[in-house]
Design a protein around this motif. Structure first.
Motif, PDB file in Angstrom:
ATOM      1  N   SER A  74      54.331  44.332  42.205  1.00 47.56           N
ATOM      2  CA  SER A  74      55.456  44.167  42.420  1.00 47.56           C
ATOM      3  C   SER A  74      55.797  43.212  43.511  1.00 47.56           C
ATOM      4  CB  SER A  74      56.074  45.672  42.644  1.00 47.56           C
ATOM      5  OG  SER A  74      55.274  46.286  43.900  1.00 47.56           O
ATOM      6  N   ILE A  75      54.976  42.711  44.055  1.00 42.82           N
ATOM      7  CA  ILE A  75      55.285  41.675  45.173  1.00 42.82           C
ATOM      8  C   ILE A  75      54.385  40.517  44.823  1.00 42.82           C
ATOM      9  CG2 ILE A  75      56.069  43.545  46.985  1.00 42.82           C
ATOM     10  CD1 ILE A  75      53.300  43.462  48.097  1.00 42.82           C
ATOM     11  N   PRO A  76      54.686  39.284  45.345  1.00 48.08           N
ATOM     12  CA  PRO A  76      54.037  38.217  45.269  1.00 48.08           C
ATOM     13  C   PRO A  76      52.565  38.352  46.091  1.00 48.08           C
ATOM     14  CG  PRO A  76      55.942  37.656  45.540  1.00 48.08           C
ATOM     15  CD  PRO A  76      56.044  39.039  45.880  1.00 48.08           C
ATOM     16  N   GLY A  77      51.325  37.565  45.673  1.00 52.16           N
ATOM     17  CA  GLY A  77      50.442  37.628  46.521  1.00 52.16           C
ATOM     18  C   GLY A  77      48.974  36.839  45.710  1.00 52.16           C
ATOM     19  N   ARG A  78      47.985  36.816  46.360  1.00 55.07           N
ATOM     20  CA  ARG A  78      47.147  36.038  46.010  1.00 55.07           C
ATOM     21  C   ARG A  78      45.777  37.031  45.282  1.00 55.07           C
ATOM     22  NH1 ARG A  78      45.495  34.511  50.215  1.00 55.07           N
ATOM     23  NH2 ARG A  78      43.653  35.754  50.631  1.00 55.07           N
ATOM     24  N   VAL A  79      45.310  36.579  44.148  1.00 52.55           N
ATOM     25  CA  VAL A  79      44.587  37.112  43.236  1.00 52.55           C
ATOM     26  C   VAL A  79      42.979  37.043  43.784  1.00 52.55           C
ATOM     27  CG1 VAL A  79      43.419  37.663  40.983  1.00 52.55           C
ATOM     28  CG2 VAL A  79      45.903  37.037  41.301  1.00 52.55           C
ATOM     29  N   GLU A  80      42.425  38.218  44.402  1.00 51.28           N
ATOM     30  CA  GLU A  80      41.369  37.793  45.088  1.00 51.28           C
ATOM     31  C   GLU A  80      40.093  38.000  43.973  1.00 51.28           C
ATOM     32  OE1 GLU A  80      40.684  36.831  47.796  1.00 51.28           O
ATOM     33  OE2 GLU A  80      42.464  37.329  49.051  1.00 51.28           O
ATOM     34  N   LYS A  81      40.012  39.264  43.313  1.00 48.95           N
ATOM     35  CA  LYS A  81      38.945  39.455  42.283  1.00 48.95           C
ATOM     36  C   LYS A  81      39.466  39.929  40.971  1.00 48.95           C
ATOM     37  CE  LYS A  81      34.526  39.679  41.479  1.00 48.95           C
ATOM     38  NZ  LYS A  81      33.619  38.809  41.120  1.00 48.95           N
ATOM     39  N   ILE A  82      38.897  39.537  39.820  1.00 46.94           N
ATOM     40  CA  ILE A  82      39.201  39.952  38.662  1.00 46.94           C
ATOM     41  C   ILE A  82      37.731  40.440  37.876  1.00 46.94           C
ATOM     42  CG2 ILE A  82      39.866  39.502  36.104  1.00 46.94           C
ATOM     43  CD1 ILE A  82      41.686  37.351  37.227  1.00 46.94           C
ATOM     44  N   HIS A  83      37.722  42.033  37.796  1.00 45.64           N
ATOM     45  CA  HIS A  83      36.475  42.350  37.495  1.00 45.64           C
ATOM     46  C   HIS A  83      35.989  42.469  35.954  1.00 45.64           C
ATOM     47  CE1 HIS A  83      36.085  44.121  41.762  1.00 45.64           C
ATOM     48  NE2 HIS A  83      37.183  44.511  41.617  1.00 45.64           N
ATOM     49  N   PHE A  84      37.027  41.943  34.995  1.00 47.53           N
ATOM     50  CA  PHE A  84      36.734  42.049  33.690  1.00 47.53           C
ATOM     51  C   PHE A  84      36.950  40.657  33.134  1.00 47.53           C
ATOM     52  CE2 PHE A  84      37.482  46.375  34.632  1.00 47.53           C
ATOM     53  CZ  PHE A  84      36.530  47.194  33.933  1.00 47.53           C
ATOM     54  N   SER A  85      36.083  40.224  32.339  1.00 45.42           N
ATOM     55  CA  SER A  85      36.342  38.921  31.694  1.00 45.42           C
ATOM     56  C   SER A  85      37.461  39.143  30.432  1.00 45.42           C
ATOM     57  CB  SER A  85      35.062  38.241  31.141  1.00 45.42           C
ATOM     58  OG  SER A  85      34.495  39.188  30.244  1.00 45.42           O
ATOM     59  N   LYS A  86      38.063  37.840  29.968  1.00 46.11           N
ATOM     60  CA  LYS A  86      38.935  38.056  28.816  1.00 46.11           C
ATOM     61  C   LYS A  86      38.167  38.415  27.736  1.00 46.11           C
ATOM     62  CE  LYS A  86      41.149  34.235  27.661  1.00 46.11           C
ATOM     63  NZ  LYS A  86      41.879  33.129  27.685  1.00 46.11           N
ATOM     64  N   GLY A  87      38.615  39.311  26.838  1.00 49.48           N
ATOM     65  CA  GLY A  87      37.943  39.861  25.629  1.00 49.48           C
ATOM     66  C   GLY A  87      37.089  41.032  25.762  1.00 49.48           C
ATOM     67  N   SER A  88      37.182  41.455  27.046  1.00 53.07           N
ATOM     68  CA  SER A  88      36.235  42.669  27.306  1.00 53.07           C
ATOM     69  C   SER A  88      36.766  44.001  26.996  1.00 53.07           C
ATOM     70  CB  SER A  88      35.431  42.698  28.519  1.00 53.07           C
ATOM     71  OG  SER A  88      36.350  42.372  29.468  1.00 53.07           O
ATOM     72  N   TYR A  89      36.259  45.091  27.041  1.00 54.47           N
ATOM     73  CA  TYR A  89      36.986  46.423  26.816  1.00 54.47           C
ATOM     74  C   TYR A  89      37.311  46.886  28.304  1.00 54.47           C
ATOM     75  CZ  TYR A  89      38.078  51.202  25.865  1.00 54.47           C
ATOM     76  OH  TYR A  89      38.757  52.752  25.920  1.00 54.47           O
ATOM     77  N   VAL A  90      38.452  47.560  28.629  1.00 46.78           N
ATOM     78  CA  VAL A  90      38.558  47.984  29.908  1.00 46.78           C
ATOM     79  C   VAL A  90      38.947  49.461  29.822  1.00 46.78           C
ATOM     80  CG1 VAL A  90      39.984  47.986  31.734  1.00 46.78           C
ATOM     81  CG2 VAL A  90      39.391  45.870  30.662  1.00 46.78           C
ATOM     82  N   PRO A  91      38.070  50.405  30.371  1.00 47.58           N
ATOM     83  CA  PRO A  91      38.436  51.925  30.241  1.00 47.58           C
ATOM     84  C   PRO A  91      39.673  52.211  30.891  1.00 47.58           C
ATOM     85  CG  PRO A  91      36.441  51.510  31.214  1.00 47.58           C
ATOM     86  CD  PRO A  91      36.994  50.327  31.105  1.00 47.58           C
ATOM     87  N   GLU A  92      40.312  53.418  30.723  1.00 47.05           N
ATOM     88  CA  GLU A  92      41.509  53.809  31.126  1.00 47.05           C
ATOM     89  C   GLU A  92      41.221  54.055  32.578  1.00 47.05           C
ATOM     90  OE1 GLU A  92      44.922  57.632  30.845  1.00 47.05           O
ATOM     91  OE2 GLU A  92      43.203  57.215  29.459  1.00 47.05           O
ATOM     92  N   GLY A  93      42.100  53.590  33.792  1.00 45.76           N
ATOM     93  CA  GLY A  93      42.005  53.813  35.214  1.00 45.76           C
ATOM     94  C   GLY A  93      41.020  53.175  35.800  1.00 45.76           C
ATOM     95  N   ALA A  94      40.479  52.189  35.177  1.00 45.10           N
ATOM     96  CA  ALA A  94      39.474  51.217  35.601  1.00 45.10           C
ATOM     97  C   ALA A  94      40.251  49.982  36.559  1.00 45.10           C
ATOM     98  CB  ALA A  94      38.625  50.389  34.836  1.00 45.10           C
ATOM     99  N   VAL A  95      40.080  49.765  37.680  1.00 48.36           N
ATOM    100  CA  VAL A  95      40.332  48.682  38.348  1.00 48.36           C
ATOM    101  C   VAL A  95      40.061  47.401  37.678  1.00 48.36           C
ATOM    102  CG1 VAL A  95      40.579  47.369  40.548  1.00 48.36           C
ATOM    103  CG2 VAL A  95      40.181  49.663  40.570  1.00 48.36           C
ATOM    104  N   ILE A  96      41.239  46.623  37.246  1.00 52.73           N
ATOM    105  CA  ILE A  96      41.138  45.230  36.780  1.00 52.73           C
ATOM    106  C   ILE A  96      41.048  44.417  37.758  1.00 52.73           C
ATOM    107  CG2 ILE A  96      41.601  44.026  34.760  1.00 52.73           C
ATOM    108  CD1 ILE A  96      43.228  46.258  33.648  1.00 52.73           C
ATOM    109  N   ALA A  97      41.853  44.129  38.731  1.00 56.47           N
ATOM    110  CA  ALA A  97      42.050  42.982  39.452  1.00 56.47           C
ATOM    111  C   ALA A  97      42.200  43.604  41.001  1.00 56.47           C
ATOM    112  CB  ALA A  97      43.185  42.026  38.919  1.00 56.47           C
ATOM    113  N   GLU A  98      41.998  42.761  41.970  1.00 56.20           N
ATOM    114  CA  GLU A  98      42.322  43.186  43.165  1.00 56.20           C
ATOM    115  C   GLU A  98      43.101  41.939  43.642  1.00 56.20           C
ATOM    116  OE1 GLU A  98      38.617  43.883  45.483  1.00 56.20           O
ATOM    117  OE2 GLU A  98      37.992  45.567  44.149  1.00 56.20           O
TER     118      GLU A  98
END
Length: 355
Positions: A74-98
């Protein structure tokens, strides 16, 4: 005398010609013509039968993800880390990006300072050494600081609201995130850092006209065939019916949910949807009894109107049942020509060889 003789001879010739003509007409009208009567065409016929069948409504549509979400902060910022690659399955509640947490750290320091002031003024309030107004002012300041920290915590990490596949990453690690819209992989405008889609099950959306919408209900069975897998129909169910119709097309949006356990089906695939109606009865004939006029898309049947004559009737094709087809324009127990129809015209004489 010579001229009189010539005139008599000329008159005699004319009388002979007229006499010959009258004689010919007399012969033609006397019923002794050599012309033979019309020959009957040998055909096989079959009786139209009333049978039970399940009516089917056919539509076309496009497969879509069952659920879809463009996730961001909801606010601008820098993307520090993305924990999943494109095309991968992400479980509900998992942290995708920091996201970057500089603002969060600053807010936490401010909160800790305000907390100490609030605890101090709370002790003074117990001793009645501070006014209620000062206490309320400090409490509001503490509550606002706590809310700010909680808000920033939510915006320093992006979690999956449901289990799904990470299909788009629009802002890469190290890039700054802003609210500028972008174009997704399916050419839709979106804003966010990444997109997650639930691909099992899928849904396929069709438009149903106002005359047929009352025949469809939630939970109704539907079969879907995709052009990518023409020999592998998929069973699904009607999951949603729009409560309103488009004022332009007079159609309502209907969604059919289908399983996609093997993930073979992809959003964007073109599909043909068949929705089954309650069982009813209709009149069926062999499909090879139909005669299509050359150069047109019109179908005809040759109907037996008495023991030795046919009439050609224009018909429309209905549902198929094996090698039979439903014809709404005819009645049960009427006879139709099956073999030999290509030799017939409207009103032709026939000889039924299989009756």
């Amino acid at each position: 005398m010579m001229q009189l003789t010539n005139k008599i001879a000329y008159t005699t010739c004319l009388l002979a010609i007229f006499a010959g003509g009258c004689s010919t007409k007399t012969t033609e009208n006397s019923g002794h013509s050599a012309t033979s009567p019309a020959t009957a065409t040998k055909v096989t016929v079959q009786v139209a039968k009333e049978m039970a069948y399940i009516p089917v409504l056919n539509f076309t549509g496009t497969a879509e993800a069952n659920r879809e979400a463009a996730l961001g902060a909801s606010i601008p910022g820098r993307v520090e880390k993305i924990h999943f690659s494109k095309g991968s399955y992400v479980p509900e509640g998992a942290v995708i990006a920091e996201m970057s947490d500089e603002m969060l750290i600053q807010a936490q320091i401010e909160l800790e300072t305000i907390r100490k002031d609030f605890e101090r003024i709370s002790r003074l309030k117990e001793k009645e050494s501070v006014s209620v107004m000062d206490y309320d002012h400090m409490k509001a300041k503490f509550d606002a600081s706590q809310t700010k920290v909680n808000m920033l915590k939510k915006n320093t990490s992006i979690t999956a609201p449901f289990g799904g596949v990470l299909t788009d990453i629009t802002v890469q690690e190290g890039e700054n995130y802003t609210f500028v819209p972008s174009v997704s992989s399916d050419l839709k405008m979106q804003s966010g850092i990444l997109t997650i889609r639930q691909l099992n099950p899928l849904k396929i959306t069709v438009e149903v006209n106002e005359k047929e919408i009352n025949s469809i209900s939630r939970g109704q069975h539907a079969d879907v065939v995709f052009d990518a897998y023409p020999d592998e129909p998929v069973s699904g169910k009607v999951s949603y019916i729009s409560p309103v119709l488009s004022s332009v097309t007079r159609t309502a949006t209907v969604e059919v949910t289908i399983p996609n356990r093997e993930m073979k089906l992809k959003p964007g695939m073109f599909g043909r949807v068949s929705i089954s109606m309650p069982q009813t009865t209709g009149v069926f004939v062999p499909v090879n009894a139909l005669y299509r006029q050359q150069g047109t898309g019109e179908d005809y049947l040759f109907m037996v109107v008495d023991q030795n004559r046919v009439t050609r009737r224009k018909v429309t094709r209905g549902e198929s049942k094996g090698n039979l087809v439903r014809i709404p324009e005819i009645r049960a127990d009427e006879y139709v020509v099956v073999d030999g129809k290509n030799k017939l015209d409207d009103g032709s004489l026939i000889e039924m060889v299989n009756k």
